[in-house]
Write a protein that holds these residues in place. Structure first.
Motif, mmCIF file in Angstrom:
data_model
loop_
_atom_site.group_PDB
_atom_site.id
_atom_site.type_symbol
_atom_site.label_atom_id
_atom_site.label_comp_id
_atom_site.label_asym_id
_atom_site.label_seq_id
_atom_site.Cartn_x
_atom_site.Cartn_y
_atom_site.Cartn_z
ATOM 1 N N GLU A 31 0.836 -1.198 0.000
ATOM 2 C CA GLU A 31 0.000 0.000 0.000
ATOM 3 C C GLU A 31 0.874 1.251 0.000
ATOM 4 N N PRO A 32 0.527 2.258 -0.820
ATOM 5 C CA PRO A 32 1.279 3.519 -0.791
ATOM 6 C C PRO A 32 1.285 4.133 0.604
ATOM 7 N N GLY A 33 2.454 4.627 1.028
ATOM 8 C CA GLY A 33 2.583 5.242 2.341
ATOM 9 C C GLY A 33 2.731 4.270 3.488
ATOM 10 N N CYS A 34 2.678 2.984 3.212
ATOM 11 C CA CYS A 34 2.815 1.968 4.273
ATOM 12 C C CYS A 34 4.230 2.011 4.845
ATOM 13 N N THR A 41 9.373 3.488 4.275
ATOM 14 C CA THR A 41 8.076 3.986 3.824
ATOM 15 C C THR A 41 7.931 3.738 2.327
ATOM 16 N N ASP A 44 6.609 4.228 -1.403
ATOM 17 C CA ASP A 44 6.349 5.483 -2.123
ATOM 18 C C ASP A 44 4.903 5.563 -2.621
ATOM 19 N N ALA A 45 4.647 6.566 -3.462
ATOM 20 C CA ALA A 45 3.281 6.794 -3.952
ATOM 21 C C ALA A 45 2.765 5.631 -4.778
ATOM 22 N N ASN A 46 3.663 4.828 -5.320
ATOM 23 C CA ASN A 46 3.274 3.629 -6.073
ATOM 24 C C ASN A 46 3.238 2.382 -5.196
ATOM 25 N N GLY A 47 3.492 2.556 -3.897
ATOM 26 C CA GLY A 47 3.511 1.409 -2.987
ATOM 27 C C GLY A 47 4.740 0.549 -3.148
ATOM 28 N N GLU A 48 5.861 1.152 -3.543
ATOM 29 C CA GLU A 48 7.074 0.390 -3.803
ATOM 30 C C GLU A 48 8.263 0.948 -3.033
ATOM 31 N N THR A 89 -0.312 0.168 7.574
ATOM 32 C CA THR A 89 -0.677 1.111 6.530
ATOM 33 C C THR A 89 -1.144 2.426 7.140
ATOM 34 N N GLU A 90 -1.380 3.407 6.278
ATOM 35 C CA GLU A 90 -1.815 4.711 6.754
ATOM 36 C C GLU A 90 -3.182 4.662 7.421
#
Length: 614
Positions: free
Chosen positions: A207-210, A574, A576-580, A602-603
């Motif tokens: 998940e992005p931001g995880c 953390t 990134d915006a792509n969850g990577e 996750t967020e």
């Protein structure tokens, strides 16, 4: 001109002091009365088991259990490492930021192998709901080389917990609902690139931001433990327990390093003897002497005799508390609560079986000690001041009445560190600056077998039970190191011939040797004696350094061999915006299979867990 400058300086200092007092009064500690707020803590450890000489690395997550969006209010996390007998080997403090922090606890060989407990909690948890603190038992092994063959052993050390003091909280349980929601997290790498000293690149997807913590170990050197709970089990427990009302009188969550305590007075009640009663409205002036200089302020006790001093991000030092001489009273006493941690708990049957779990070649042994009586502790460092505070908090013994001590002081010391009181013991005085380290044998200035000594002459206390020390300080004339100069009590006459009192019939050697390290001459002059009735000096520790796992760089060459078991550790990544996210590290010289463990949140508060042997 000099007089004018001095006067201006005094005025500025006075204004600063008044400002600090006002700030303390304005931001004094509030005490909750049934506030619907709670916290829980969890640690993701880098491994399931360890060897002496390793460090336990962890990523900590603290969660608000009230279900609102306020986030975690506490900013200080306490992490304890408890020996099998139940005493704290180490206590660390870490700054909580956005509900997370990371750190490590070293495992020096002097503590000996066994089943150790690591636990994490905030002051709020300890005061309001101790069932929410994190606790887990990990085996710590010895690894020795015997003729080219690795031998793995662990000492059979028993948990010594009084039933009346044992906390009921057990380890976090694995959830029974296996369908509980768990977020998606994948970890992958190019297996063809897993070569000796080769660069390994892990790719994380979720998940992005995880925010996740990642541990990678060599499958060959990894010792597996019993099945244990993970981040998903922790988040499931948070939801199932919900929030509990804080107990009446529990302090607000700790937002900075604090010193809390009480002021009491002894009152005699008919047929009940002396009773300690809280004293409200007592103003305490305090001075904090640390690495950054001195800080001043004051606080006033509340209706229950409690005080709470905010110390910000102090690096630590000595805190001196003093009440006004107009309140001078022989029975008035200041006490700082340094032992608010959850009480030791008993090990479960599953935890007791961890010594043999996953390793058929692990030998469980009982360590041999000089007197063959089964002691397993090895080396403990403490101070006279801390022991005086502990005795005042947990025993009836009063250090403040008589400064020349022997029996009672040693009894309290043994009780604190779970040593059997009846075991043969030698108390040895060592000159300031002449302790050779835990691997050497200190030379004695004095030996106190049956003689009194002034506790104010000493600062550091070191307790050892290793065979080399016990043999050096045997109860006979052939001891190599036990030859101090004695002064005969009441005569002032000295002798170079040591007096050996065989007060432990049947024992040729002590089981415990307690070294009292003298204060320096300057410290003797500057340090007030213990038991001064109008003030208290106590040690305050600052935040512990988080520490970082340093991965070697083999891009320009490598050693002949690299036997690292832990190949990579990062407590906070953390996505990134792509969850990577991508991480890189170098392999050791022999690893052919990786053990990967990644846990996070996750967020939106959903747990993510990834575990695999690849």
């Amino acid at each position: 001109m000099v007089n004018v400058i001095c006067k201006r300086f005094k005025i500025i200092a006075f204004v600063a002091f008044v400002a600090s007092v006002s700030a303390e009064t304005a931001t004094g500690q509030n005490y909750a009365a049934g506030v619907a707020y709670g916290e829980m803590a969890y640690l993701h450890l880098d491994r399931d088991a360890y060897f002496l000489g390793d460090s336990i690395r962890f990523a900590a997550t603290v969660v608000n259990t009230s279900g609102n969006a306020d986030g975690v209010k506490s900013r200080v996390l306490y992490v304890d490492l408890l020996a099998p007998e139940g005493y704290a080997v180490a206590t660390k403090k870490y700054r909580i930021k956005d509900g997370r922090c990371g750190g490590s606890v070293a495992l020096p060989p002097s503590i000996l192998s066994g089943l150790y407990e690591i636990r994490a909690y905030t002051r709020f948890m300890a005061a309001s709901d101790v069932e929410n603190y994190f606790t887990r038992v990990v085996p710590v092994y010895d690894r020795t080389d015997d003729g080219g063959r690795t031998v793995v052993t662990i000492y059979d050390r028993k948990r010594k917990v009084r039933d009346s003091l044992a906390a009921k909280t057990g380890p976090l349980k694995q959830r029974t609902d296996k369908n509980a929601t768990v977020g998606s997290l994948c970890v992958d790498y190019d297996k063809a690139r897993l070569k000796p000293f080769g660069l390994v690149r892990l790719r994380l997807k979720g998940e992005p931001g995880c925010r996740v913590s990642v541990s990678v170990t060599d499958a060959v050197g990894c010792i597996s433990g019993a099945a244990r709970a993970d981040m998903a089990d922790f988040m499931a427990a948070v939801k199932s327990r919900a929030v509990k009302q804080t107990e009446k009188g529990a302090p607000d969550p700790e937002t900075e390093i604090t010193a809390a305590g009480t002021v009491t007075s002894t009152k005699f009640k008919f047929l009940k003897g002396p009773q300690r009663q809280p004293q409200s409205g007592v103003r305490l002036a305090y001075t904090m002497n640390g690495k950054n200089g001195a800080a001043y302020g004051s606080t006033v006790t509340d209706s229950l005799g409690r005080f709470h001093i905010r110390l910000g991000d102090t690096p630590g030092g000595t805190l001196t508390l003093r009440y006004d001489k107009s309140l001078y009273d022989k029975t008035l006493r200041i006490a700082v609560d340094k032992w608010f941690a959850p009480r030791p708990r008993a090990y479960t049957a599953e935890e007791q079986s961890l010594t043999r779990a996953g390793r058929a070649d692990v030998a469980v042994v009982k360590p041999l000690r000089s007197s063959h009586i089964g002691l397993t502790h090895s080396c403990i460092h403490t101070t006279v001041a801390d022991e005086a505070e502990w005795a005042a908090a947990f025993t009836d013994y009063d250090f403040y009445k008589n400064q020349r001590q022997r029996g009672s002081f040693i009894t309290c010391l043994k009780d604190h560190w779970a040593y059997p009181i009846v075991y043969p013991t030698r108390i040895v005085s060592v000159k300031a600056g002449q302790y050779p380290g835990d691997g050497g044998i200190p030379k004695a200035k004095w030996i106190f077998d049956n003689y009194e000594f002034d506790i104010n002459d000493y600062d550091t206390i070191i307790i050892r039970t290793d065979s080399a020390v016990c043999e050096a300080y045997a109860f006979n004339e052939t001891s190599q190191y036990a030859k101090p100069i004695y002064t005969y009590p009441g005569t002032g006459q000295s002798s170079h011939n040591p007096i050996y009192i065989r007060h432990f019939s049947g024992y040729s050697k002590p089981a415990i040797v307690i070294f009292l390290i003298e204060k320096s001459d300057s410290a003797k002059l500057s340090t007030p004696p213990l038991g001064a009735l109008d003030h208290l000096s106590t040690r305050v520790d600052g935040f512990s350094p988080a520490g970082h796992y340093i991965n070697p760089n083999y891009s320009c060459g490598h050693p002949a061999t690299d036997s690292r078991s832990l190949l990579y550790w990062n407590p906070d990544i953390t996505l990134d915006a792509n969850g990577e996210a991508t991480v890189e590290f170098y392999n050791n010289s022999s690893c052919k299979q990786l053990v990967i463990s990644a846990e996070g949140i996750t967020e939106d508060g959903q747990a993510v867990v990834y575990k695999a042997n690849k």
